[in-house]
Design a protein around this motif. Structure first.
Motif, mmCIF file in Angstrom:
data_model
loop_
_atom_site.group_PDB
_atom_site.id
_atom_site.type_symbol
_atom_site.label_atom_id
_atom_site.label_comp_id
_atom_site.label_asym_id
_atom_site.label_seq_id
_atom_site.Cartn_x
_atom_site.Cartn_y
_atom_site.Cartn_z
ATOM 1 N N GLU A 143 0.875 -1.205 0.009
ATOM 2 C CA GLU A 143 0.012 0.010 -0.001
ATOM 3 C C GLU A 143 0.730 1.248 0.017
ATOM 4 O OE1 GLU A 143 -2.604 -0.371 3.374
ATOM 5 O OE2 GLU A 143 -3.905 -1.873 2.217
ATOM 6 N N MET A 144 2.051 1.059 0.599
ATOM 7 C CA MET A 144 2.880 2.529 0.578
ATOM 8 C C MET A 144 3.393 2.679 -0.578
ATOM 9 S SD MET A 144 5.635 2.858 3.742
ATOM 10 C CE MET A 144 4.624 2.338 4.964
ATOM 11 N N GLY A 149 2.099 5.268 -6.820
ATOM 12 C CA GLY A 149 1.993 5.070 -8.192
ATOM 13 C C GLY A 149 2.706 3.896 -8.692
ATOM 14 N N ILE A 150 3.342 2.998 -7.556
ATOM 15 C CA ILE A 150 4.052 1.852 -8.077
ATOM 16 C C ILE A 150 3.200 0.600 -7.598
ATOM 17 C CG2 ILE A 150 5.929 0.436 -7.658
ATOM 18 C CD1 ILE A 150 7.580 3.298 -6.859
ATOM 19 N N VAL A 172 12.618 1.428 -11.492
ATOM 20 C CA VAL A 172 13.359 2.693 -11.480
ATOM 21 C C VAL A 172 12.646 3.699 -10.714
ATOM 22 C CG1 VAL A 172 13.835 4.614 -13.149
ATOM 23 C CG2 VAL A 172 14.433 2.144 -13.867
ATOM 24 N N ASP A 173 11.294 3.477 -10.613
ATOM 25 C CA ASP A 173 10.657 4.458 -9.928
ATOM 26 C C ASP A 173 10.608 4.143 -8.498
ATOM 27 O OD1 ASP A 173 9.334 5.520 -12.304
ATOM 28 O OD2 ASP A 173 7.332 4.387 -12.093
ATOM 29 N N LEU A 174 10.800 2.938 -8.008
ATOM 30 C CA LEU A 174 11.111 2.714 -6.560
ATOM 31 C C LEU A 174 12.402 3.165 -6.125
ATOM 32 C CD1 LEU A 174 9.464 1.712 -4.249
ATOM 33 C CD2 LEU A 174 10.249 -0.606 -4.714
#
Length: 288
Positions: A143-144, A149-150, A172-174
């Motif tokens: 949930e975090m 948006g991941i 990459v986003d994380l």
């Protein structure tokens, strides 16, 4: 060192300036790899169960910065109680109050990866995972990440609940959420090289398939024309088809467009294809 170790090495050096973010990351370290205990004299102790020395070192750095707890002393009961009141029970999810801010969520996710995270070498494949001891902890992590948006998925593997990502863009986003710019740039460079290599391979495979298709088609055309000459005779063909048959036999490997240039006047690719198709149909009629 592995790519995963390099990422952890970078994250271990990242210390948030805000105390509330430091507490959030400490909570993650305690929640996922921390342990409480007592020494032989009954004193309270705290530690981190990890094979990565940099992770353990960061945990004690955060203990010092947030609660002034040193690594070489036994905790007093009030110190231990203060830590428990803030960090909470390490067997369940952390209090939502600790991670209500986006900056604290970043810090918590960073601490989670340091504790229980791993990832494959991006040059070989895209995979990042967190091995949680309970479904509640896994759900909280999921949930975090979703708040940024991941979209991560959760599966059960033996005694663990694994939160994982298998898309390069999501990883990459994380890494960006972790605030790991060096690792992010290294992964992006590897992704670019990998995608370029895949693009070249696809193009080569496509060209090879087209060449094979052209060669096979030309071989069938020559075979049909030879059959017509043997069992029907070129003299029985209309002039347009006879000329087509003779030119194809003379130039068996030439593509259709180039083949049309041997006609006078020049014949287009569609015209060449039409005549060759008529010859193939005639060959099939003769065979039947």
């Amino acid at each position: 060192m592995s790519f995963s170790s390099d990422v952890k090495g970078e994250l271990a050096k990242r210390i948030s300036s805000a105390r509330h973010c430091q507490i959030a990351e400490l909570a993650a370290l305690m929640n996922f790899c921390g342990q409480y205990g007592r020494d032989e004299y009954g004193g309270f102790t705290v530690g981190f169960q990890t094979e990565n020395e940099a992770v353990s070192r960061k945990g004690f750095t955060l203990l010092k910065k947030t609660y002034n707890i040193d690594t070489d002393i036994v905790l007093k009961e009030e110190q231990m109680q203060g830590l428990l009141n803030k960090v909470g029970d390490i067997h369940g999810p952390v209090s939502p109050i600790l991670v209500r801010n986006a900056c604290c969520q970043r810090a918590f996710l960073r601490g989670a990866f340091l504790s229980i995270g791993s990832m494959s070498d991006p040059a070989k494949g895209y995979h990042m995972e967190f091995d949680c001891s309970s479904g509640e902890k896994a759900k909280q992590l999921q949930e975090m990440m979703r708040a940024f948006g991941i979209e991560a998925k959760v599966i059960c593997r033996k005694k663990y609940h694994v939160v994982y990502l298998k898309e390069g863009a999501a990883i990459v986003d994380l890494l960006n959420v972790f605030e790991a710019p060096v690792s992010l740039m290294n992964m992006e460079n590897l992704r670019i090289v990998k995608e370029m290599r895949n693009s070249v391979n696809r193009r080569v495979n496509c060209e090879t398939a087209n060449i094979t298709k052209t060669v096979n088609a030309a071989a069938r055309q020559v075979e049909d024309i030879e059959y017509i000459r043997k069992y029907y005779g070129f003299r029985n063909l209309p002039d347009s088809l006879r000329q087509m048959a003779e030119i194809r036999l003379e130039y068996p490997d030439v593509p259709l467009k180039e083949l049309g240039e041997y006609f006078d006047p020049v014949l287009g690719k569609s015209g060449v294809n039409h005549r060759l198709r008529r010859l193939s149909e005639l060959a099939e009629k003769i065979r039947s």
